[in-house]
Design a protein around this motif. Structure first.
Motif: not given
Length: 557
Positions: A228-238
Motif C-alpha cells: 500500500t506504500a507504493l506510489k500507485l496505491v498512495r495516489t489512488y487512495s492515500y
C-alpha cells in the motif's frame, strides 16, 4: 564453494550461549544507531542550555564581509574545501531516477546501503555454521531497529528531530529507508525458517502453531504495508495506505512480542511506549477551535479561519512557515463515519492575526474525505456559523531555519506553486517586516488571479511588491473573454503579473548570476515537479561554486 550452514541439535549449554550471542549482537545493532543520536541530542541540549544561561547574548547585527573579502575567502584552501563540501552535500540530496522510476535521494541509497551492510555483518558474524543461529540472528537484529523506526515517525516529542535540527517530515524519508531494511531482513528470517520446516518435513505441523503463525502473520502485515506504500496505491487512495500503516504499526509489536518468546521483547515494548507517549502529548496539546469556512469564488480553494484562545496563540505565531494537522471531531461530523478517526491532514498556517486571535488556513479541494467534508461545511453553513475543528500543532522545520532576515544571506528567492504560497508568503512577510532592506524575490505561480485572492481577503489591501505573479491559465483568444480576464486582474495593481508559466531556469539564472560572492537562500513550496525542476537549475550554480541554502517544503508522503 557450498552452503556452509548446517542444521544440528544443541545441548542446553550451547543453546544458552547462542541466546547470549543473539542478545549481544541485537544490542550492538540498536546501540550503534542510538548512541550517535544520543550524542547529537546531548550537544543540542548543551547549546540550548548555554544560550539560556550565558550572560553574553549575540548582537542583532554582525559585520557582513565585503565582496573582495568573500572572493579571497572563496579562493583560499578553506574556501575550496567549503565549495567541495557544498557540491557533495548537494549531490547527495539529488534524486536517483532509473527508467523513469524515482529510487529516492542519493544519500538515502548510499547511507541505507551502508547501514544494511553493517546489519548484515551483525547477522553473520559469530554464527559459525549454525543454520538456526543465522536464522534467529536475522530476526532479532531486525527487530532491534524497531525502536528507532518508531522514533522517526513521532511528531510531538521526537528526540531524533531535535538532535539533528529537523522535522518529522524530513525524517520520514529515513523512516521509509529503515522500514525497507527491517522488512527485507524479516523476509530472510521467515524464508530461512520456512526452508527449515520444509527440510525437516514439519511445515504443516508447525505453521498452525501460535508462535510460527504470529511470525507469518507479521510478515503478511508488513507485506501489505509495503504494497500500500507504493506510489500507485498512495495516489489512488492515500487513506488506504494510512489506515493500513497505522493498523500494522499498532499490531506488529504485540505480535512480535508473543512470537519472540525467548528474547528481544524489549525491542517491541520500547516503540509502543514511544508511540503512546507521543500520542498522549499530541492529544493534550490539540485545540478544538470554532472555525468559519468559505469557498473562494472561481477557485477550488477553501478558506478556514479558526478562533484560538489567547493563551495558545503565541505558539502559532512564533515561527513563519509552520503547519498544523486538522481533524474533524465527532461532534462536527455530518455522519459517524469511522473514516474520520484516521483522517489527519496537514495544512500550512497562512496567517495568524494577533489582534483577533484568528488562524487562517487555505486548502484545495481534493478527492479525499477531509477536504470534501470541509467543502461541504463551507457550502452548507453561513458565514456566521462556526464549526468546531481540532488543530494539532504547530509542526515544521521552520523552527530550525537560519535567520532569513539576518546577515547570513544577501538575497533570498522564494518560489510558490498554488497553495504552496501559504508557506512562502508568511516567510516573505516575516523577512520584510524584520528587515525592510532585505532583498527578497518571490515567484508565485497560480492558475488564475482568483487563486491569489485569499491574502487580500485576510484584510490586506494588496499583495507584496516583491511578488512576481504568474497566471498559468491560457488567455482566451476571444476579445470579450480576454477583457474579462484582464478586468479580473485589476485587483492586483502593485504586483507584476505575467500571463504564462514561469521559466524557472531563466528565473534562477537571473537571480544567481548577480553577485557571485553573495550568500543566497532558495525556498520552494509547490508541486513535486516544480521543486525537482527548480533544484536542477539551482544545482548547476552550486556546482559552479555558489553558496546556496536550499529548502523544499512538501508533504509528498
Amino acid at each position: 564453494m557450498g552452503w556452509p550452514y548446517e542444521i544440528f541439535a544443541l545441548d542446553d549449554a550451547q543453546k544458552h550461549a547462542r541466546r547470549q550471542s543473539l542478545d549481544r549482537h541485537a544490542a550492538y545493532a540498536q546501540l550503534s544507531a542510538l548512541i550517535p543520536i544520543g550524542l547529537a541530542l546531548m550537544y543540542q541540549l548543551g547549546v540550548f542550555i548555554f544560550k539560556r544561561v550565558s550572560p553574553y547574548q549575540p548582537v542583532s547585527y554582525s559585520a557582513v564581509p565585503s565582496s573582495p573579502g568573500l572572493k579571497h575567502e572563496r579562493q583560499s584552501a578553506a574556501g575550496s574545501w567549503g565549495i567541495t563540501a557544498r557540491r557533495i552535500a548537494w549531490w547527495l540530496g539529488d534524486d536517483v531516477v532509473v527508467l523513469g522510476f524515482n529510487l529516492g535521494q542519493r544519500d538515502e541509497i548510499i547511507f541505507g546501503s551502508l547501514w544494511s551492510i553493517w546489519l548484515m555483518f551483525l547477522c553473520f558474524v559469530g554464527t559459525g555454521n549454525d543454520y538456526l543461529h543465522l536464522t534467529k540472528r536475522f530476526g532479532i537484529v531486525a527487530i532491534s531497529q524497531l525502536p528507532l523506526q518508531y522514533l522517526l515517525i513521532l511528531k510531538s516529542l521526537n528526540p531524533v528531530a531535535f538532535a539533528f535540527g529537523s522535522s518529522h517530515e524530513q525524517l520520514n524519508r529515513w523512516h521509509r529507508v529503515l522500514g525497507g531494511i527491517i522488512y527485507s531482513m524479516l523476509l530472510v528470517h521467515a524464508g530461512l525458517y520456512l526452508n527449515f520446516y520444509v527440510h525437516e518435513g514439519i511445515l504443516s505441523e508447525r505453521i498452525v502453531r501460535p508462535i510460527p503463525a504470529l511470525g507469518l502473520g507479521s510478515i503478511i502485515g508488513m507485506s501489505l504495508l509495503s504494497a500500500t506504500a507504493l506510489k500507485l496505491v498512495r495516489t489512488y487512495s492515500y487513506r488506504v495506505f494510512f489506515i493500513t500503516h497505522l493498523m500494522v504499526a499498532l499490531l506488529l509489536p504485540p505480535a512480535i512480542f508473543f512470537h519472540s518468546h525467548h528474547g528481544g521483547r524489549q525491542y517491541v515494548i520500547e516503540p509502543l511506549v514511544f508511540f503512546f507517549i507521543d500520542l498522549i502529548t499530541r492529544k493534550i496539546g490539540t485545540i478544538t477551535a470554532p472555525s468559519t469556512l468559505e469557498l473562494i469564488p472561481d477557485t477550488s480553494l477553501i478558506k478556514i479561519v479558526a478562533s484560538l484562545p489567547s493563551s495558545k496563540l503565541d505558539r502559532f505565531r512564533k515561527y513563519a512557515g509552520m503547519h498544523v494537522y486538522l481533524t474533524i471531531p465527532f461532534s462536527s461530523r455530518r455522519s459517524s463515519h469511522l473514516l474520520f478517526e484516521f483522517t489527519f491532514n496537514p495544512f500550512t498556517i497562512a496567517s495568524v492575526d494577533e489582534k483577533t486571535g484568528e488562524l487562517t488556513l487555505v486548502a484545495r479541494r481534493q478527492r479525499g474525505p477531509m477536504t470534501k467534508a470541509l467543502a461541504q461545511f463551507a457550502e452548507d453553513d453561513s458565514a456566521s456559523t462556526k464549526v468546531p475543528l481540532c488543530i494539532d500543532g504547530p509542526y515544521g522545520c521552520a523552527t530550525w531555519f537560519p535567520n532569513l532576515a539576518g546577515p547570513e544571506f544577501d538575497r533570498i528567492l522564494l518560489v510558490a506553486g498554488g497553495v504552496g504560497s501559504t508557506f512562502i508568503l508568511p516567510i516573505s512577510r516575516y523577512i520584510i517586516n524584520e528587515n525592510p532592506a532585505a532583498r527578497v524575490q518571490m515567484v508565485w505561480a497560480v492558475r488564475g488571479a482568483a487563486d491569489a485572492s485569499w491574502p487580500l481577503e485576510n484584510g490586506d489591501d494588496s499583495l507584496d511588491d516583491n511578488i512576481q505573479l504568474f497566471l498559468t491559465r491560457a488567455i482566451p483568444r476571444d476579445p470579450t473573454l480576454r477583457e474579462a480576464v484582464e478586468l479580473d486582474n485589476t485587483s492586483y495593481p502593485n504586483v507584476r503579473q505575467i500571463h504564462k508559466r514561469p521559466d524557472l531556469r531563466q528565473i534562477v539564472d537571473d537571480f544567481l548570476r548577480q553577485g557571485l560572492e553573495e550568500r543566497v537562500a532558495v525556498l520552494v513550496c509547490g508541486p513535486e515537479e516544480m521543486g525537482r525542476e527548480l533544484r536542477s537549475y539551482v544545482g548547476a550554480w552550486v556546482n559552479k561554486g555558489r553558496n546556496v541554502w536550499w529548502h523544499n517544503e512538501g508533504f509528498a508522503w
